[in-house]
Design a protein around this motif. Structure first.
Motif, PDB file in Angstrom:
ATOM      1  N   GLU A 349      46.511 -26.603  54.136  1.00  0.00           N
ATOM      2  CA  GLU A 349      47.077 -26.476  52.796  1.00  0.00           C
ATOM      3  C   GLU A 349      48.054 -25.316  52.781  1.00  0.00           C
ATOM      4  O   GLU A 349      47.957 -24.375  53.579  1.00  0.00           O
ATOM      5  CB  GLU A 349      45.984 -26.263  51.745  1.00  0.00           C
ATOM      6  N   ALA A 350      48.984 -25.398  51.845  1.00  0.00           N
ATOM      7  CA  ALA A 350      49.957 -24.325  51.639  1.00  0.00           C
ATOM      8  C   ALA A 350      50.162 -24.176  50.136  1.00  0.00           C
ATOM      9  O   ALA A 350      50.549 -25.135  49.456  1.00  0.00           O
ATOM     10  CB  ALA A 350      51.283 -24.638  52.330  1.00  0.00           C
ATOM     11  N   SER A 351      49.877 -23.008  49.618  1.00  0.00           N
ATOM     12  CA  SER A 351      50.020 -22.747  48.190  1.00  0.00           C
ATOM     13  C   SER A 351      51.031 -21.637  47.970  1.00  0.00           C
ATOM     14  O   SER A 351      51.285 -20.810  48.858  1.00  0.00           O
ATOM     15  CB  SER A 351      48.674 -22.367  47.568  1.00  0.00           C
ATOM     16  N   LEU A 352      51.588 -21.631  46.762  1.00  0.00           N
ATOM     17  CA  LEU A 352      52.654 -20.698  46.428  1.00  0.00           C
ATOM     18  C   LEU A 352      52.367 -20.074  45.069  1.00  0.00           C
ATOM     19  O   LEU A 352      52.054 -20.791  44.107  1.00  0.00           O
ATOM     20  CB  LEU A 352      54.006 -21.423  46.398  1.00  0.00           C
ATOM     21  N   SER A 353      52.455 -18.763  45.012  1.00  0.00           N
ATOM     22  CA  SER A 353      52.314 -18.024  43.761  1.00  0.00           C
ATOM     23  C   SER A 353      53.628 -17.303  43.493  1.00  0.00           C
ATOM     24  O   SER A 353      54.157 -16.617  44.377  1.00  0.00           O
ATOM     25  CB  SER A 353      51.162 -17.027  43.836  1.00  0.00           C
ATOM     26  N   LEU A 354      54.155 -17.468  42.284  1.00  0.00           N
ATOM     27  CA  LEU A 354      55.459 -16.931  41.938  1.00  0.00           C
ATOM     28  C   LEU A 354      55.359 -16.032  40.725  1.00  0.00           C
ATOM     29  O   LEU A 354      54.486 -16.206  39.864  1.00  0.00           O
ATOM     30  CB  LEU A 354      56.448 -18.071  41.638  1.00  0.00           C
ATOM     31  N   VAL A 355      56.273 -15.084  40.680  1.00  0.00           N
ATOM     32  CA  VAL A 355      56.473 -14.241  39.513  1.00  0.00           C
ATOM     33  C   VAL A 355      57.943 -14.356  39.136  1.00  0.00           C
ATOM     34  O   VAL A 355      58.828 -13.973  39.908  1.00  0.00           O
ATOM     35  CB  VAL A 355      56.083 -12.778  39.768  1.00  0.00           C
ATOM     36  N   LEU A 356      58.201 -14.926  37.960  1.00  0.00           N
ATOM     37  CA  LEU A 356      59.567 -15.084  37.459  1.00  0.00           C
ATOM     38  C   LEU A 356      59.889 -13.966  36.478  1.00  0.00           C
ATOM     39  O   LEU A 356      58.987 -13.297  35.954  1.00  0.00           O
ATOM     40  CB  LEU A 356      59.737 -16.444  36.794  1.00  0.00           C
ATOM     41  N   GLY A 357      61.167 -13.799  36.243  1.00  0.00           N
ATOM     42  CA  GLY A 357      61.573 -12.735  35.341  1.00  0.00           C
ATOM     43  C   GLY A 357      62.984 -12.942  34.828  1.00  0.00           C
ATOM     44  O   GLY A 357      63.599 -14.007  35.011  1.00  0.00           O
ATOM     45  N   THR A 358      63.492 -11.899  34.201  1.00  0.00           N
ATOM     46  CA  THR A 358      64.811 -11.914  33.580  1.00  0.00           C
ATOM     47  C   THR A 358      65.528 -10.621  33.912  1.00  0.00           C
ATOM     48  O   THR A 358      64.901  -9.551  33.979  1.00  0.00           O
ATOM     49  CB  THR A 358      64.689 -12.071  32.055  1.00  0.00           C
ATOM     50  N   PHE A 359      66.831 -10.706  34.139  1.00  0.00           N
ATOM     51  CA  PHE A 359      67.625  -9.498  34.325  1.00  0.00           C
ATOM     52  C   PHE A 359      68.896  -9.615  33.496  1.00  0.00           C
ATOM     53  O   PHE A 359      69.363 -10.724  33.181  1.00  0.00           O
ATOM     54  CB  PHE A 359      67.957  -9.256  35.806  1.00  0.00           C
ATOM     55  N   SER A 360      69.432  -8.465  33.117  1.00  0.00           N
ATOM     56  CA  SER A 360      70.608  -8.418  32.249  1.00  0.00           C
ATOM     57  C   SER A 360      71.874  -8.268  33.077  1.00  0.00           C
ATOM     58  O   SER A 360      71.829  -8.139  34.317  1.00  0.00           O
ATOM     59  CB  SER A 360      70.478  -7.265  31.255  1.00  0.00           C
ATOM     60  N   SER A 361      73.001  -8.254  32.385  1.00  0.00           N
ATOM     61  CA  SER A 361      74.283  -8.153  33.068  1.00  0.00           C
ATOM     62  C   SER A 361      74.531  -6.782  33.666  1.00  0.00           C
ATOM     63  O   SER A 361      75.438  -6.626  34.486  1.00  0.00           O
ATOM     64  CB  SER A 361      75.413  -8.494  32.087  1.00  0.00           C
ATOM     65  N   THR A 362      73.741  -5.790  33.271  1.00  0.00           N
ATOM     66  CA  THR A 362      73.910  -4.447  33.840  1.00  0.00           C
ATOM     67  C   THR A 362      73.268  -4.300  35.205  1.00  0.00           C
ATOM     68  O   THR A 362      73.480  -3.308  35.886  1.00  0.00           O
ATOM     69  CB  THR A 362      73.308  -3.410  32.885  1.00  0.00           C
ATOM     70  N   VAL A 363      72.479  -5.283  35.626  1.00  0.00           N
ATOM     71  CA  VAL A 363      71.779  -5.227  36.911  1.00  0.00           C
ATOM     72  C   VAL A 363      72.678  -5.827  37.986  1.00  0.00           C
ATOM     73  O   VAL A 363      73.173  -6.949  37.846  1.00  0.00           O
ATOM     74  CB  VAL A 363      70.437  -5.984  36.843  1.00  0.00           C
ATOM     75  N   THR A 364      72.891  -5.068  39.035  1.00  0.00           N
ATOM     76  CA  THR A 364      73.668  -5.553  40.190  1.00  0.00           C
ATOM     77  C   THR A 364      72.799  -5.764  41.430  1.00  0.00           C
ATOM     78  O   THR A 364      73.150  -6.547  42.303  1.00  0.00           O
ATOM     79  CB  THR A 364      74.793  -4.577  40.529  1.00  0.00           C
ATOM     80  N   LEU A 365      71.670  -5.045  41.531  1.00  0.00           N
ATOM     81  CA  LEU A 365      70.729  -5.195  42.639  1.00  0.00           C
ATOM     82  C   LEU A 365      69.372  -5.593  42.068  1.00  0.00           C
ATOM     83  O   LEU A 365      68.790  -4.860  41.264  1.00  0.00           O
ATOM     84  CB  LEU A 365      70.596  -3.908  43.457  1.00  0.00           C
ATOM     85  N   LEU A 366      68.871  -6.744  42.479  1.00  0.00           N
ATOM     86  CA  LEU A 366      67.600  -7.267  41.987  1.00  0.00           C
ATOM     87  C   LEU A 366      66.525  -7.066  43.049  1.00  0.00           C
ATOM     88  O   LEU A 366      66.696  -7.469  44.205  1.00  0.00           O
ATOM     89  CB  LEU A 366      67.734  -8.750  41.646  1.00  0.00           C
ATOM     90  N   GLN A 367      65.406  -6.445  42.673  1.00  0.00           N
ATOM     91  CA  GLN A 367      64.292  -6.209  43.590  1.00  0.00           C
ATOM     92  C   GLN A 367      63.435  -7.466  43.687  1.00  0.00           C
ATOM     93  O   GLN A 367      63.050  -8.045  42.664  1.00  0.00           O
ATOM     94  CB  GLN A 367      63.437  -5.045  43.106  1.00  0.00           C
ATOM     95  N   GLN A 368      63.134  -7.889  44.918  1.00  0.00           N
ATOM     96  CA  GLN A 368      62.290  -9.049  45.177  1.00  0.00           C
ATOM     97  C   GLN A 368      61.218  -8.690  46.192  1.00  0.00           C
ATOM     98  O   GLN A 368      61.435  -7.863  47.091  1.00  0.00           O
ATOM     99  CB  GLN A 368      63.120 -10.230  45.697  1.00  0.00           C
ATOM    100  N   LYS A 369      60.043  -9.326  46.047  1.00  0.00           N
ATOM    101  CA  LYS A 369      58.919  -9.119  46.959  1.00  0.00           C
ATOM    102  C   LYS A 369      58.514 -10.466  47.552  1.00  0.00           C
ATOM    103  O   LYS A 369      58.478 -11.480  46.837  1.00  0.00           O
ATOM    104  CB  LYS A 369      57.723  -8.492  46.229  1.00  0.00           C
ATOM    105  N   PHE A 370      58.176 -10.445  48.853  1.00  0.00           N
ATOM    106  CA  PHE A 370      57.785 -11.664  49.566  1.00  0.00           C
ATOM    107  C   PHE A 370      56.558 -11.358  50.412  1.00  0.00           C
ATOM    108  O   PHE A 370      56.518 -10.336  51.121  1.00  0.00           O
ATOM    109  CB  PHE A 370      58.926 -12.169  50.454  1.00  0.00           C
ATOM    110  N   GLU A 371      55.543 -12.237  50.332  1.00  0.00           N
ATOM    111  CA  GLU A 371      54.312 -12.073  51.095  1.00  0.00           C
ATOM    112  C   GLU A 371      53.890 -13.413  51.660  1.00  0.00           C
ATOM    113  O   GLU A 371      54.202 -14.472  51.098  1.00  0.00           O
ATOM    114  CB  GLU A 371      53.183 -11.513  50.220  1.00  0.00           C
ATOM    115  N   ILE A 372      53.155 -13.356  52.760  1.00  0.00           N
ATOM    116  CA  ILE A 372      52.548 -14.552  53.350  1.00  0.00           C
ATOM    117  C   ILE A 372      51.220 -14.144  53.970  1.00  0.00           C
ATOM    118  O   ILE A 372      51.126 -13.109  54.642  1.00  0.00           O
ATOM    119  CB  ILE A 372      53.477 -15.217  54.392  1.00  0.00           C
ATOM    120  N   HIS A 373      50.178 -14.923  53.681  1.00  0.00           N
ATOM    121  CA  HIS A 373      48.832 -14.656  54.185  1.00  0.00           C
ATOM    122  C   HIS A 373      48.250 -15.941  54.747  1.00  0.00           C
ATOM    123  O   HIS A 373      48.581 -17.054  54.285  1.00  0.00           O
ATOM    124  CB  HIS A 373      47.928 -14.111  53.074  1.00  0.00           C
TER     125      HIS A 373
END
Length: 594
Positions: A349-373
């Protein structure tokens, strides 16, 4: 006269090309039909091409459409190596090297004092069949002695040698073109650019008969069938900077966690695959085709509150206007893969957990996290006795010495795989409580025992073996884990059990073991604020007595003791060493006094 001398050559040329031969008056002297040129030794050593022997053509003139005879090759290139100018012993510039007979800086006066030539033969490429060789020698019998130089032809006796070198570029080294700001683009196009994978230019249409593997091995990249994710399951990670690189493949049984930044543009929000939820959920893992199932989706608002989303399906990034500002919603902030695998290397099996969000026009660099177990299917968690140090009241982790020389960790749920002692029963009968044992708990001093009633004549050797089995149990450990969470592969975290046998001073034909004393020494490890219990030594002592005198009924008392000893050294306050000043005074500091 000149025309008469050229007539035979002209006739041969016309006969070779197939053109009709004109009538030419020739003298009545008998001449051969073909003039074969002679070849001398100088011709072999010459750099000019050797003329080929022309044969008259017996066929009719060449008709249109008939292929023309191949053209003869041009002259060989002139060698760039002059052996007479080579000198490998000329080391000093503008000076005469001693005994270097090929040094151009040496004069006849210098040659007169030479004892021999350090280099007597200088040649070029030894692969040629014939080449020039410079021979140097000293005539010491002359007055004054002088140098003798000869330029000779050297023949290569090998059957495999180069007769003609007609590749001019191979006679010298080409100077590479150094990339600069003017020619960089042209050189990169000529080299084909840079690529991370090598693919065949010709697609393979024939199906492979070899069976495709269905199992993964440790460290093998996970193959996928999604068109948007490429050939492997991608796990973005920072490479040379904090920016995300999407070319990092996830490997089997390699749990990883990364955090990186991604450049975002509000105008390209809806078209960036790295921000889309479908980009991470659409691939299917191959070998055994397994689709990635979305397990949970959390939404993080601008004020960092989390809300669980249910029944919304696959969300795509979208632009939203909020007053004077523009927002990009439903972008991926965190990705977590959980893969369930079997002991044979198959992914179930392979499952996926996500966290979505929102950013404004003032953001130029978006922080993202990635994990695998990776989680093993059907595996049960192994309980520990502490993390990392032992906790009081938890059993000691035991290990055994197999044939390959490494200790094996046993689960605490197995009573025969523990560091156990004899259990005391109410009847105090060793045979009735045989097989019932209690694990050794950290920090608990234990004393247990029983009585063994003997009737009739029993061989002493058999009785000693039976009692020793009651004291040691079915499997007495060879190792004890130093920490409560020691792993089997960490051999340095396992303490060997010292086994000592004590016999009675009274000598007899047979000794019966009656007591087993176990001493566990431990110390406080780590910080004084939170010390961790660590076992440093384990000793098991077996005490024996002579066989009791024969009688109708005999009773042997068997006992076991476990003692924990704290051997921690007293804590001493440590102070940082004072800095040392490594400074020197100037040489003339005390001038003129010293």
């Amino acid at each position: 006269n000149n025309s008469r001398e050229l007539c035979p050559v002209l006739a041969l040329f016309l006969a070779y090309t197939g053109a009709p031969t004109p009538a030419v008056a020739t003298p009545a002297v008998a001449t051969p039909a073909v003039a074969t040129p002679t070849m001398t030794k100088e011709d072999l050593n010459s750099t000019e091409a050797t003329p080929a022997t022309l044969k008259p053509s017996s066929s009719s003139p060449r008709t249109p459409g008939t292929p023309r005879a191949p053209e003869l090759s041009g002259p060989r290139p002139t060698p760039v190596t002059d052996v007479a100018a080579l000198c490998v012993c000329d080391l000093l510039p503008a000076q005469c090297d001693v005994n270097c007979c090929c040094d151009p800086d040496c004069s006849t006066v210098d040659f007169s004092v030479f004892s021999a030539c350090s280099v007597s033969l200088v040649t070029g490429d030894g692969q040629f069949c014939s080449q020039k060789a410079a021979v140097y020698s000293m005539n010491l019998t002359a007055d004054p002695p002088h140098r003798v130089f000869r330029l000779t032809d050297q023949i290569n006796p090998s059957a495999f040698c180069v007769h003609i070198s007609n590749y001019k570029s191979a006679l010298s080294f080409a100077n590479p073109e150094v990339p600069d700001e003017n020619n960089f683009d042209r050189l990169m196009q000529a080299s084909g650019g840079f690529t991370l994978s090598v693919e065949s230019d010709v697609p393979s249409t024939a199906p492979s008969d070899a069976p495709q593997p269905t199992k993964y091995e440790y460290g093998v990249p996970l193959q996928t069938a999604g068109a948007s994710s490429g050939s492997f399951l991608s796990l973005p990670s920072p490479l040379t900077s904090s920016l995300c690189t999407d070319e990092n493949p996830a490997a089997f049984l390699v749990s990883q966690a990364f955090e990186c930044s991604r450049r975002v543009d509000m105008e390209e929000c809806e078209g960036m695959e790295a921000l889309s939820m479908a980009h991470y959920s659409s691939p299917a893992i191959l070998r055994v085709r397994v689709s990635i199932k979305i397990q949970s989706v959390m939404y993080r608002s601008l004020n960092h509150t989390l809300t669980r989303l249910e029944g919304h399906g696959v969300l795509r990034p979208s632009l939203v206007s909020a007053g004077q500002d523009r927002l990009c919603s439903n972008v991926v902030l965190e990705v977590k893969y959980s893969l369930l695998y079997t002991a044979t290397g198959q992914i179930r099996e392979a499952s996926l957990s996500l966290v979505l969000g929102t950013f404004s026009s003032t953001v130029t660099l978006l922080q993202q996290k990635f994990e695998i177990h990776f989680i093993q299917h059907g595996g049960k968690p192994v309980p520990r006795s502490g993390n990392p140090g032992y906790r009081v009241g938890l059993p000691l982790a035991a290990g055994f010495q197999p044939q390959n020389g490494y200790p094996l960790f046993e689960s605490t749920a197995n009573r025969h795989g523990q560091f156990t002692v004899l259990r005391s029963a109410g009847a105090q009968d060793c045979l009735a409580s045989e097989g019932l044992r209690d694990p050794v708990l950290f920090g608990y001093n234990v004393q247990s025992g029983c009585q063994l009633r003997l009737t009739g004549a029993i061989p002493c050797g058999l009785l000693a073996q039976k009692i020793q089995g009651l004291l040691r149990g079915q499997a007495f450990p060879d190792y004890v884990a130093a920490f409560g969470n020691s792993r089997a592969q960490d051999v340095q975290d396992w303490v060997p059990v010292r086994y000592i046998t004590h016999s009675s001073n009274v000598k007899g034909p047979c000794q019966l073991p009656v007591a087993l004393g176990i001493e566990v020494k431990w110390t406080k490890y780590g910080s004084l604020m939170n010390p961790q219990a660590r076992i440093v030594n384990v000793t098991a002592q077996l005490f024996s007595i002579p066989e009791p005198p024969p009688g109708p009924e005999r009773t042997v008392v068997i006992s076991t003791t476990v003692t924990f000893v704290d051997v921690s050294a007293p804590a001493e306050a440590g102070f940082r060493a004072p800095p040392t000043i490594n400074a020197r005074l100037p040489f003339s500091f005390f001038f003129p006094f010293v």
